[in-house]
Design a protein around this motif. Structure first.
Motif, PDB file in Angstrom:
ATOM      1  N   GLN A  43       0.986  11.897   1.177  1.00  0.00           N
ATOM      2  CA  GLN A  43       1.630  10.540   1.564  1.00  0.00           C
ATOM      3  C   GLN A  43       0.877   9.998   2.967  1.00  0.00           C
ATOM      4  OE1 GLN A  43       3.981   8.436   0.511  1.00  0.00           O
ATOM      5  NE2 GLN A  43       3.485   9.501  -1.350  1.00  0.00           N
ATOM      6  N   ILE A  44       1.517   8.735   2.974  1.00  0.00           N
ATOM      7  CA  ILE A  44       0.986   8.316   4.214  1.00  0.00           C
ATOM      8  C   ILE A  44       2.064   7.353   5.422  1.00  0.00           C
ATOM      9  CG2 ILE A  44       0.478   6.017   2.843  1.00  0.00           C
ATOM     10  CD1 ILE A  44      -2.368   5.724   4.685  1.00  0.00           C
TER      11      ILE A  44
ATOM     12  N   ARG B 268       0.001  11.820  -5.856  1.00  0.00           N
ATOM     13  CA  ARG B 268       0.958  11.044  -5.257  1.00  0.00           C
ATOM     14  C   ARG B 268       1.991  11.455  -4.516  1.00  0.00           C
ATOM     15  NH1 ARG B 268      -2.621   7.463  -3.957  1.00  0.00           N
ATOM     16  NH2 ARG B 268      -3.453   6.252  -5.546  1.00  0.00           N
TER      17      ARG B 268
ATOM     18  N   ARG C 205       2.006   2.118  -3.414  1.00  0.00           N
ATOM     19  CA  ARG C 205       1.032   2.485  -4.229  1.00  0.00           C
ATOM     20  C   ARG C 205       0.804   3.863  -3.859  1.00  0.00           C
ATOM     21  NH1 ARG C 205      -4.073  -0.381  -3.155  1.00  0.00           N
ATOM     22  NH2 ARG C 205      -5.014   1.196  -4.371  1.00  0.00           N
ATOM     23  N   ALA C 206       0.842   4.238  -2.566  1.00  0.00           N
ATOM     24  CA  ALA C 206       0.735   5.626  -2.396  1.00  0.00           C
ATOM     25  C   ALA C 206       1.800   6.552  -2.811  1.00  0.00           C
ATOM     26  CB  ALA C 206       0.742   5.748  -0.716  1.00  0.00           C
ATOM     27  N   LEU C 207       3.021   5.833  -3.094  1.00  0.00           N
ATOM     28  CA  LEU C 207       4.219   6.726  -3.638  1.00  0.00           C
ATOM     29  C   LEU C 207       4.121   6.639  -5.067  1.00  0.00           C
ATOM     30  CD1 LEU C 207       7.064   5.037  -1.451  1.00  0.00           C
ATOM     31  CD2 LEU C 207       6.485   7.188  -1.702  1.00  0.00           C
ATOM     32  N   GLY C 208       3.037   6.025  -5.669  1.00  0.00           N
ATOM     33  CA  GLY C 208       2.945   6.418  -7.145  1.00  0.00           C
ATOM     34  C   GLY C 208       3.744   5.381  -7.931  1.00  0.00           C
TER      35      GLY C 208
ATOM     36  N   GLU D  95       0.803  -1.017   0.007  1.00  0.00           N
ATOM     37  CA  GLU D  95      -0.236  -0.251   0.190  1.00  0.00           C
ATOM     38  C   GLU D  95       1.014   1.217   0.024  1.00  0.00           C
ATOM     39  OE1 GLU D  95      -2.765  -0.167   3.398  1.00  0.00           O
ATOM     40  OE2 GLU D  95      -4.572   0.353   1.669  1.00  0.00           O
ATOM     41  N   ALA D  96       2.026   1.137   0.681  1.00  0.00           N
ATOM     42  CA  ALA D  96       2.826   2.166   0.886  1.00  0.00           C
ATOM     43  C   ALA D  96       3.342   2.766  -0.570  1.00  0.00           C
ATOM     44  CB  ALA D  96       4.037   2.298   1.931  1.00  0.00           C
TER      45      ALA D  96
ATOM     46  N   ARG E 130      -7.729   6.095   3.507  1.00  0.00           N
ATOM     47  CA  ARG E 130      -7.442   5.434   2.281  1.00  0.00           C
ATOM     48  C   ARG E 130      -8.232   5.967   1.319  1.00  0.00           C
ATOM     49  NH1 ARG E 130      -5.327   2.495   6.104  1.00  0.00           N
ATOM     50  NH2 ARG E 130      -3.903   1.032   6.067  1.00  0.00           N
TER      51      ARG E 130
ATOM     52  N   ARG F  64      -7.063   7.914  -2.200  1.00  0.00           N
ATOM     53  CA  ARG F  64      -7.334   7.164  -3.111  1.00  0.00           C
ATOM     54  C   ARG F  64      -6.618   5.811  -3.495  1.00  0.00           C
ATOM     55  NH1 ARG F  64      -8.391   8.895  -9.560  1.00  0.00           N
ATOM     56  NH2 ARG F  64      -9.618   7.459 -10.049  1.00  0.00           N
ATOM     57  N   LEU F  65      -6.406   5.279  -2.254  1.00  0.00           N
ATOM     58  CA  LEU F  65      -5.815   4.046  -2.489  1.00  0.00           C
ATOM     59  C   LEU F  65      -6.743   3.115  -2.391  1.00  0.00           C
ATOM     60  CD1 LEU F  65      -3.139   4.209   0.627  1.00  0.00           C
ATOM     61  CD2 LEU F  65      -2.937   4.082  -1.665  1.00  0.00           C
ATOM     62  N   ILE F  66      -8.345   3.357  -2.100  1.00  0.00           N
ATOM     63  CA  ILE F  66      -9.525   2.697  -2.352  1.00  0.00           C
ATOM     64  C   ILE F  66     -10.424   3.502  -2.893  1.00  0.00           C
ATOM     65  CG2 ILE F  66      -9.043   0.524  -0.884  1.00  0.00           C
ATOM     66  CD1 ILE F  66     -10.823   2.090   1.037  1.00  0.00           C
TER      67      ILE F  66
END
Lengths: 309, 316
Positions: free
Chosen positions: B97-98, B93, A205-208, A202-203, B61, B65-67
């Motif tokens: 960040q997360i 993105r 994906r969050a980083l693109g 997931e991290a 999330r 837009r992770l979901i």
């Protein structure tokens, strides 16, 4: 705010010893469960032994002139017993040297096993990863396809391929691959589904990070252990399947020797000269035993949860 | 700096199917996030608080837009996040960040520190030595020793892993960071170190935080504003000082009375019997349900029935 306390870091962590297999352990620690498993060591030994035999077998098949060793039908005595002078494993009904024929047959068996496993791993991993990663409709279509293929008996597929192509090793390799990839795909799909829920994916994906890169960088390396264990089992399964197909005449065609074909021919003398069938049969059994116990040992390395107590 | 909020969430809904019929159509849903609207101003820390299952992480999330949401809209820095194409998403993105809760799960066990930190850096436009220098700079920023670049995650403590996660997130120069329970997996001494680091980074880099936690003492330490979530909805939102000193919704009162340990009377309803639960607490539904507390225009609370709430969760 307190200064960073570097004393909490392990002082001389063995960074060099850590490779991308099971992180957190040195090679010694990693191999310990394998070495403790006596059967696995036996399996590794057997597998290594038959690999050497297969190399010798491949050499006599491909080095010009050497093929006389297993196809030549000079006027030798036929059906010599094992341990006869000059023929440690005896001769068959045409007076061919059983030892060299078994070596060549082992080469054919292991080559088939490796070829099928590489092909089915390649397609199984790609399609399984795609289904698991994409989910939704893609997953449903691929999964349905997997189930459909997995339901086909290998023999039926082999007959179709032999009919479409010509009888021989190519048809057999294709036929077994066409079914076996589905086995890999199922496992890989399940693994990807559990991996992609993990936070580091997931991290990413969050980083693109694009999906293909996530698959190559994170998913594949994290599945390599399981895939290696599966591969060892699948080679064994393929060796048996190839022998079965060769037994009914669908495999490698004479003069190329194959263990299944040798058993089939030796069947005619089973009561009077049993070794002609028994020796290639025992070879198959030992190859499969070696690969399976090796697979168990590898599983102990890669999956601590299933370690023997 | 513009006065437009950095993040505006409108009527966001996320329903997860929990049952499907023969044809694969969903027949029953759970509303993990149910009609949530909120805004986050530039440079502030908005804390999302609620017990587990209240939809905090799902909301985080959705915002990133992770979901994909079932409905609703997310505007970020003048950009319609949900309507963005691939290129625009790539840009988003880099800005948002997360940081995750579990420092053991959030780092790939097979990657070295430098690879983890450099993961989000663009492949092009930087030489290898420049990337290395940038990694070293980031490790320094989160107060990790330089040799962390060559270590694997298992060679770090929990707090150090979390620093590595922060470095990875900061590698793309974000302006907004969602922190999903960033310290709840750490022991107390580590917690304060990480929280102080996060505040320090916020001051130095001008970050905006959406900070998720169930721990009121952590929230008290970090938040400028607090949003309290319950059953997928925001039941109270307002300035942290105001919410802590004058909690209006019974759920907020319950949470606050339980500091430092979270012991809520009764058991939370599962989201499955959500409709029944909402009926039981007598709250209004719909985006108009938040009303300002008298005299406090920034402090909003969902309407609720006091007696129904007591029947629903009991009194503590």
């Amino acid at each position: 705010m307190t200064a960073f306390d570097s004393s909490s870091l392990p002082p001389e962590a063995p960074i060099e010893a850590v490779v991308a297999v099971a992180p957190g352990l040195t090679w010694g620690e990693r191999l310990a469960p394998f070495l403790a498993n006596k059967l696995a060591v036996l399996g590794a030994f057997l597998t290594f032994f038959f690999l050497v035999v297969a190399c010798i077998g491949a050499a006599i098949m491909f080095v010009p002139g050497w093929s006389d060793l297993y196809i030549d039908q000079r006027l030798r005595e036929t059906l010599l017993r094992p341990l006869s002078p000059g023929f440690p494993l005896g001769t068959d009904q045409f007076g061919r040297d059983m030892m060299w024929r078994i070596a060549a047959g082992t080469a054919v068996s292991l080559f088939t096993g490796l070829a099928v496993t590489i092909i089915s791993m390649f397609f199984g991993m790609i399609l399984g990863a795609l289904a698991g990663y994409a989910g939704g409709i893609v997953d449903r279509v691929i999964s349905a396809f997997i189930d459909l293929v997995w339901g086909f008996p290998v023999i039926l597929v082999a007959v179709i391929f032999v009919g479409a192509l010509k009888p021989g090793l190519t048809a057999v390799i294709l036929a077994i691959s066409v079914v076996n990839w589905a086995g890999f795909a199922r496992i890989v799909r399940a693994q990807v589904i559990s991996l992609k829920e993990r936070a580091f994916i997931e991290a990413a994906r969050a980083l693109g990070v694009p999906s293909w890169k996530i698959i190559v960088r994170h998913l594949v390396p994290n599945m390599l252990g399981t895939s290696l264990v599966m591969a060892s089992y699948y080679i064994a399964v393929t060796v048996i399947a190839e022998a079965g197909l060769a037994f009914i005449g669908l495999g490698a065609q004479p003069p190329t020797p194959s263990l299944g074909q040798m058993i089939s021919e030796g069947r005619n003398f089973l009561y009077v000269n049993p070794w002609v069938a028994i020796l290639p049969g025992m070879t198959i059994a030992l190859i499969v035993l070696g690969l399976n116990t090796l697979g168990d040992g590898l599983r102990d390395i890669f999956d601590p949860h299933l370690r023997r107590s | 700096m513009s006065t437009e909020p950095l993040l505006t969430v409108n009527n966001l809904v996320k329903r997860f199917p929990v049952a499907t019929d023969f044809f694969g159509r969903s027949t029953a849903f759970v509303s993990a996030v149910d009609d949530v609207s909120l805004q986050v101003q530039r440079g502030e820390t908005l804390a999302l608080v609620g017990e587990s299952g209240s939809g905090k992480s799902t909301l985080a999330r959705l915002v990133l837009r992770l979901i994909e949401p079932t409905s609703g809209s997310v505007r970020f820095d003048g950009q319609d996040v949900l309507g963005s194409n691939k290129g625009q998403m790539q840009e988003f993105r880099r800005k948002a960040q997360i940081i995750f809760q579990d420092p053991f799960e959030s780092l790939d066990p097979r990657m070295k520190g430098e690879v983890i930190v450099a993961e989000g850096m663009p492949d092009s436009g930087r030489s290898k030595s420049e990337r290395k220098a940038r990694v070293a700079e980031l490790l320094d920023l989160v107060q990790l020793p330089a040799d962390a670049a060559r270590r694997f995650p298992h060679e770090f403590s929990g707090g150090q892993r979390q620093r590595l996660s922060i470095a990875r997130a900061l590698a793309v120069d974000p302006i907004f960071v969602v922190a999903d329970e960033p310290v709840s997996a750490l022991d107390v001494s580590m917690q304060s170190q990480i929280l102080n680091l996060m505040r320090d980074l916020q001051d130095r880099l001008g970050l905006t935080y959406l900070f998720i936690s169930h721990d009121m003492s952590v929230i008290r330490h970090m938040a400028d504003r607090v949003a309290v979530m319950y059953l997928g909805q925001i039941v109270e939102i307002g300035p942290a000082v105001e919410v802590f000193s004058n909690p209006v919704h019974p759920y907020t009162q319950t949470l606050l009375s339980a500091v430092p340990s979270l012991i809520v009377g009764g058991t939370p309803p599962t989201l499955l019997d959500y409709e029944a639960a909402r009926a039981a607490i007598g709250a209004c539904t719909g985006s108009g349900s938040l009303q300002a507390v008298s005299g406090q225009p920034d402090h909003m609370v969902a309407c609720f029935g006091e007696d129904a709430w007591v029947r629903h969760r009991g009194r503590m």
